[in-house]
Structure formats: C-alpha cells, structure tokens
Scaffold this active site. Sequence first.
Site, PDB file in Angstrom:
ATOM      1  CG  HIS A   1      49.960 -59.765 -43.026  1.00 47.51           C
ATOM      2  ND1 HIS A   1      50.664 -58.761 -42.394  1.00 47.51           N
ATOM      3  CD2 HIS A   1      49.246 -60.389 -42.043  1.00 47.51           C
ATOM      4  CE1 HIS A   1      50.387 -58.784 -41.096  1.00 47.51           C
ATOM      5  NE2 HIS A   1      49.551 -59.760 -40.859  1.00 47.51           N
TER       6      HIS A   1
ATOM      7  CG  MET B   1      69.644 -59.905 -41.496  1.00 48.54           C
ATOM      8  SD  MET B   1      68.864 -61.228 -40.549  1.00 48.54           S
ATOM      9  CE  MET B   1      69.070 -62.614 -41.667  1.00 48.54           C
TER      10      MET B   1
ATOM     11  CB  SER C   1      56.423 -51.281 -36.055  1.00 48.83           C
ATOM     12  OG  SER C   1      55.202 -51.680 -36.641  1.00 48.83           O
TER      13      SER C   1
ATOM     14  CE1 TYR D   1      47.672 -54.600 -51.210  1.00 52.00           C
ATOM     15  CE2 TYR D   1      45.482 -53.732 -51.709  1.00 52.00           C
ATOM     16  CZ  TYR D   1      46.440 -54.119 -50.784  1.00 52.00           C
ATOM     17  OH  TYR D   1      46.188 -54.012 -49.437  1.00 52.00           O
TER      18      TYR D   1
ATOM     19  CB  VAL E   1      52.326 -58.740 -49.669  1.00 55.92           C
ATOM     20  CG1 VAL E   1      51.371 -58.897 -48.489  1.00 55.92           C
ATOM     21  CG2 VAL E   1      52.568 -57.260 -49.944  1.00 55.92           C
TER      22      VAL E   1
END
Length: 229
Positions: free
Chosen positions: A104, A218, A172, A53, A88
């Site tokens: 998440h 988009m 996905s 992380y 995240v």
Amino acid sequence: MKKLVLFSGAGISAESGLKTFRDSGGLWENYSIYEVATPEAFAKNPQLVLDFYNMRRTQLENAFPNEAHKMGVKLEEYYDVHIITQNVDDLHERAGSKKVLHLHGELRMVRSTKNPSIRKDIVYQSVSLGDTASDGAQWRPDIVWFGEAVPKMDEAIAIVRKADILVTVGTSLNVYPAAGLVDAANENCLKYIIDPNADEILSVSDMHIIKEKAGTGMSRLFNILSEHD
Ligand code: OAD
C-alpha cells in the site's frame, strides 16, 4: 532454505505505538477514509490529505521497531524470509529485514501527481501545497488510496505461491485485493495467523491460530517452528 512469507498489517506496529485502522480508537474512527484516503479526497481538499500524512510521518519518526519486527529479522537466520506488508511505515526496514514489499505504498515516499515514476524519499519531512516534483507537478504521498490499483499485487502473489510457510500478523483481512493473498498459497503451505482477535477474522479456517499480540505471538511462532524442523 525453506521460504517463509510474513504478511503483516497495522497490528504488527501497534506495540510500537502506531494506531491500527479498524480497532476501537483506530485511525478510521477519527478520520473518514473518504476525506483522507481516496484520489477524490486529494482533488477536493489536498491540504487536509497532506496534513493527515504529515501527521502520520511525524508519528513514525517517533516510533521504533518492536519485538515482532525484530523476530521477523531473526527468522532470516533459518528461512528465506520475504516480508509483504500492508503497512506504510518503515519499521520492518528499520528492524533490519532485508526483503520488504509494501503493498500500500510508503509514508516516506512522495510522487509526482503527474508522473508516478518520479518519486522521492523525504524521510519524515512534511509536504506542503506548492511543493513540486521536477516535472512541476505537486508532490503527493506515495500511498495506494482506496479506489487505486495495487501495482505490487502480482509480485506479492508470485512470492506467496512459492511459500512453504505463510505467517499473517496483525491484519483484519478486510481490504482487498491485499487480503486475498492468503488464498494464493499452495496447498502444502503451512499457514499461521497471529492476532489477538484472530477468531473474529474470516478466512482463517485453514490457518493455525496464535491468538496473541504480535510480539508474544511471533516468539511463540518461533518456538513452534523450531520444534517442527
Ligand atoms: P486493521 O486496523 O484493519 O486491522 C488490524 C488488526 O490488527 C486487527 O485484526 C487487530 O485485531 C490486530 N491487532 C491489534 N493490536 C494488535 C497487536 N498488538 N498485535 C497483533 N495484532 C493486533 O489494519 P489492516 O488489516 O492492516 O490501507 O488494514 C488494511 C488496510 O486498511 C491498511 O493497509 C490501510 C487501511 O485502510 C490503506 O490505507 C490503503
């Protein structure tokens, strides 16, 4: 104002240079979920998990919102927009989106291993073993790991139920319960999915498919919606 929910996954940040998980060359090709993204992994080898992380936080510091994140902000001029993201990263916020729910967790946040309510924004700093919260417990990433509950799921479902338009981008739809959100929409909700591999994703049968990368997709969505209203 109509309510529009933008449900995003790793693919929306791909054009910002952040890797997705399951594409070829994705994060889960180089790291095992079981070594870096479960509570058991953290108990067994906390250093490895913290390093994973820390590395992703450094990558995030050097990444910037792309056209797709910016279109999410532009839509706020015409719709009551809620972003629900599995990501995240903080790219939706840095683009300027006002309402962002992270299903998440968030890379920038850490929390006490003893008391989940003790949290801190460390921005893009690293966490080391021995770095402790005010209760003396080790800090851990404030990430929802595999095998952990998704505390914001109910809030997310409530938001999706009220949506007039649901736009799913760059996911996905493999990971539950998050992926189940697309089924929470009411029957009159207009559903779109933007993904270069949209036709390989299950559960898209009742969605309008925009088979494009997030940025182009988009913009196309924006044009389609402008013609509708
Ligand atoms: P995945 O890696 O599973 O899926 C990424 C999706 O983005 C795929 O459908 C790709 O086709 C699509 N994609 C790739 N490039 C794109 C681009 N430029 N524009 C638009 N789409 C693109 O990522 P997620 O579905 O977000 O959870 O993964 C869900 C969860 O699994 C993550 O939140 C993470 C992961 O394990 C945790 O870590 C708990």
